[in-house]
Design an enzyme around this catalytic site. Structure first.
Site, PDB file in Angstrom:
ATOM      1  N   HIS A 247     -73.681 -41.021  27.924  1.00  0.00           N
ATOM      2  CA  HIS A 247     -75.128 -40.960  28.144  1.00  0.00           C
ATOM      3  C   HIS A 247     -75.493 -41.723  29.411  1.00  0.00           C
ATOM      4  CE1 HIS A 247     -76.546 -39.158  24.311  1.00  0.00           C
ATOM      5  NE2 HIS A 247     -75.390 -39.612  23.882  1.00  0.00           N
TER       6      HIS A 247
ATOM      7  N   ASP B  88     -86.832 -58.791  15.988  1.00  0.00           N
ATOM      8  CA  ASP B  88     -87.550 -58.591  14.729  1.00  0.00           C
ATOM      9  C   ASP B  88     -89.035 -58.518  15.061  1.00  0.00           C
ATOM     10  OD1 ASP B  88     -85.545 -58.587  12.667  1.00  0.00           O
ATOM     11  OD2 ASP B  88     -85.200 -60.687  13.174  1.00  0.00           O
TER      12      ASP B  88
ATOM     13  N   GLU C 191     -78.341 -41.844  30.841  1.00  0.00           N
ATOM     14  CA  GLU C 191     -79.670 -42.438  30.675  1.00  0.00           C
ATOM     15  C   GLU C 191     -79.624 -43.728  29.869  1.00  0.00           C
ATOM     16  OE1 GLU C 191     -79.217 -40.051  26.878  1.00  0.00           O
ATOM     17  OE2 GLU C 191     -78.465 -40.030  28.929  1.00  0.00           O
TER      18      GLU C 191
ATOM     19  N   CYS D  32     -73.835 -35.209  26.543  1.00  0.00           N
ATOM     20  CA  CYS D  32     -73.315 -35.389  25.188  1.00  0.00           C
ATOM     21  C   CYS D  32     -73.112 -34.042  24.505  1.00  0.00           C
ATOM     22  CB  CYS D  32     -74.230 -36.319  24.386  1.00  0.00           C
ATOM     23  SG  CYS D  32     -73.459 -36.957  22.881  1.00  0.00           S
TER      24      CYS D  32
ATOM     25  N   ASP E  53     -77.763 -56.492   3.858  1.00  0.00           N
ATOM     26  CA  ASP E  53     -78.326 -57.851   3.803  1.00  0.00           C
ATOM     27  C   ASP E  53     -77.818 -58.578   2.559  1.00  0.00           C
ATOM     28  OD1 ASP E  53     -80.363 -57.697   6.081  1.00  0.00           O
ATOM     29  OD2 ASP E  53     -80.913 -55.959   4.872  1.00  0.00           O
TER      30      ASP E  53
END
Length: 569
Positions: free
Chosen positions: A244, A287, A246, A139, A424
């Site tokens: 990336h 969550d 990884e 990157c 939200d």
């Protein structure tokens, strides 16, 4: 044919940037949300079905250039997973003595060059590369090899490759940052890309280097996102990739393995997959919060209520975070939001607690230090919620960017691609769109009393407090303040399983030029097709239906492919 070794004069003039990269306060992607900032250590392990873990023989040490910014834990985990030990660069001499060097550049170009120059590592890095020593840049580790960058600049780079690193052009409708799984066009014998075939790899960046006659001998692959940009380079033993590895699943691990084992007899795998462009992402959200016994569990809300409607009124428990994260990686989720990075090689985003706070011992942490700790613990991106709302309200009131908000500070140091803003909102129904000062939309389905319009009021504190700002106004403001992506929830749809709020998602994804993740309401595979067909959402997220195995991740992807929507397989 292998490109010959090279020679170049390294440009190591100091950067004009005064930014500082902070280390942590202590020495398919998943989305993880937490309620407060804390360190968590997991000992649970799960087994990958890909059987890629092998032990190195002989010299099994990789030197890692970690200058103290962003998530390099994922690179560490991948290297160790492939059987190598890691030696960290402490001095410029460590670079010069390395047998193989990996530079997982993370963050902003100017700040990185500032650190490299001040530590004397820029000159050592140039000397190492010019001697054609085994090198892999990732990157920003690719971008820094070029002459300069426009990011907070112009800023001088290492000057090894001709060219200027510039920002993607969003005027043609392409969203910036470029986030997600895209396809490569292999140009030359790259060696480390031999197993790619037509498979997707994971990108997350706002700036890129462009092919030219001056640098064409370096280019081993390109990627198309509006224009063809440089996806990887190779010259002799020197490799660098914009994506990336990884975080690119088993395909990415094969790239790292080929770099680490250059002389081993690895047969080139036949071409497989049908990757041709940027794929739509399917994201699993965890969550995570403590239950009443103090144990961390994955839970799921019903319009943000996470407690069971029973006499005990316990926090809903859908499983253990690490085990679920591991299963989602195996199942093919494109992103997972949480802390488990040891065996999960897709992007991880962590949200919750990204704000200034003071601990029980009186030690004050800035939001930038909090974010740094999350990055150092394995997060690739962080998600800001309530703090972003307050910052946007102040910005809209004054018209001034102070540079002091958590959103602005983290974006400046780590790049806007590392910052997600979680919105939200809840619907407020209207008879007339002119009844409020906020952007209202005509609803596809009328409200409970036949209302044809609604505006979307933003909330803070887990949806418990409404604020005088609409989702449209918030999205526009946070983009200007430095957000790189928006996670768009909807309280009314949360846990209902009746589909995403198409009106809301279309409103926001049409309003901004950064990627939007659609969240809240998924209950069937058809809901994912609908949101991708009817809106400009770049990704779609679900939680409960994945946790309870009502709808497997792979079923969603198979359905999307059948409907002609490109996804990573």
């Amino acid at each position: 044919m292998e490109a010959p070794p090279f020679s170049s004069s390294c440009s190591s003039s100091p950067s004009s940037s005064t930014a500082r990269l902070l280390s942590s306060p202590s020495s398919s992607s998943l989305l993880f949300r937490r309620n407060s900032f804390s360190k968590i250590h997991y000992s649970a392990k799960f087994k990958s079905p890909r059987n890629l873990s092998i032990r190195a023989s002989g010299d099994s040490v990789v030197t890692l250039l970690d200058y103290g910014a962003g998530n390099v834990r994922s690179v560490r985990n991948a290297i160790r997973y492939l059987g190598f030990d890691i030696k960290d660069v402490q001095t410029p001499e460590d670079i010069l003595k390395a047998d193989r060097l990996v530079f997982p550049g993370v963050g902003a170009f100017a700040a990185a060059m500032d650190v490299l120059n001040k530590n004397g590592m820029a000159e050592a890095l140039c000397s190492y590369i010019e001697k054609d020593r085994p090198f892999l840049g990732i990157c920003l580790g690719l971008q820094l090899l070029f002459e300069s960058s426009e990011e907070n600049g112009p800023v001088n780079g290492l000057g090894l490759i001709p060219g200027v690193v510039g920002r993607f052009d969003s005027s043609n409708g392409f969203r910036v940052p470029h986030i997600g799984w895209n396809a490569l066009q292999i140009k030359n014998d790259s060696e480390i890309l031999d197993d790619i075939g037509n498979r997707h790899v994971y990108f997350v960046h706002s700036y890129r280097a462009m092919p030219s006659d001056d640098n064409k001998e370096w280019i081993s692959s390109t990627c198309n996102y509006g224009d063809n940009f440089i996806a990887s380079i190779r010259r002799g033993n020197v490799h660098a990739v914009q994506f990336h590895p990884e975080k690119s699943g088993d395909v990415g691990l094969s790239i790292l393995r080929r770099f680490l084992y250059p002389k081993s007899a690895m047969a080139k795998k036949p071409t497989e997959g049908k990757a041709s462009k940027l794929a739509k992402r399917v994201i699993a959200c965890l969550d995570v919060r403590a239950n009443d016994k103090g144990d961390l569990v994955v839970t799921k809300g019903d319009q943000y209520d996470v407690r069971e409607h029973t006499e005990e009124n316990e926090v809903r428990n859908l499983g253990k975070p690490v085990e679920l994260a591991g299963q989602y990686y195996i199942d093919g989720a494109d992103e997972v939001l949480r802390y488990t990075s040891e065996n999960v090689f897709v992007p991880l985003t962590v949200g919750g607690g990204i704000r200034d706070f003071t601990d029980a011992n009186g030690r004050h942490y800035t939001s930038l230090e909090v974010a740094s700790e999350y990055f150092r613990s394995g997060a690739d991106k962080i998600s800001i919620g309530s703090d972003a709302v307050y910052a946007a309200e102040e910005y809209l009131r004054t018209g001034v960017k102070t540079g002091k908000t958590s959103l602005e500070q983290i974006s400046r140091v780590y790049g806007n691609q590392a910052v997600v803003v979680s919105i939200d909102p809840r619907r407020v129904y209207l008879k007339n769109p002119n009844d409020v000062e906020f952007k209202a939309v005509k609803l596809e389905n009328p409200g409970p009393n036949g209302e044809e319009y609604a505006w979307y009021q933003c909330t803070v504190n887990g949806g418990r407090e409404g604020r005088p700002i609409g989702a449209y106004e918030l999205a526009k403001a946070v983009e200007e303040l430095g957000a790189g992506e928006i996670l768009l929830n909807c309280i009314d749809c949360d846990g209902q399983g009746k589909g995403f709020d198409i009106d809301l998602i279309k409103l926001i994804s049409d309003a901004v030029s950064i990627p939007v993740i659609a969240s809240s309401g998924a209950g069937a595979v058809e809901h994912f097709t609908e949101v991708f067909r009817k809106t400009n959402a770049s990704a779609a997220l679900a939680a409960g239906i994945f946790h309870r195995k009502e709808v497997p991740v792979q079923s969603v992807k198979e359905h999307l492919l059948k409907e002609g929507i490109e996804v990573r397989i």
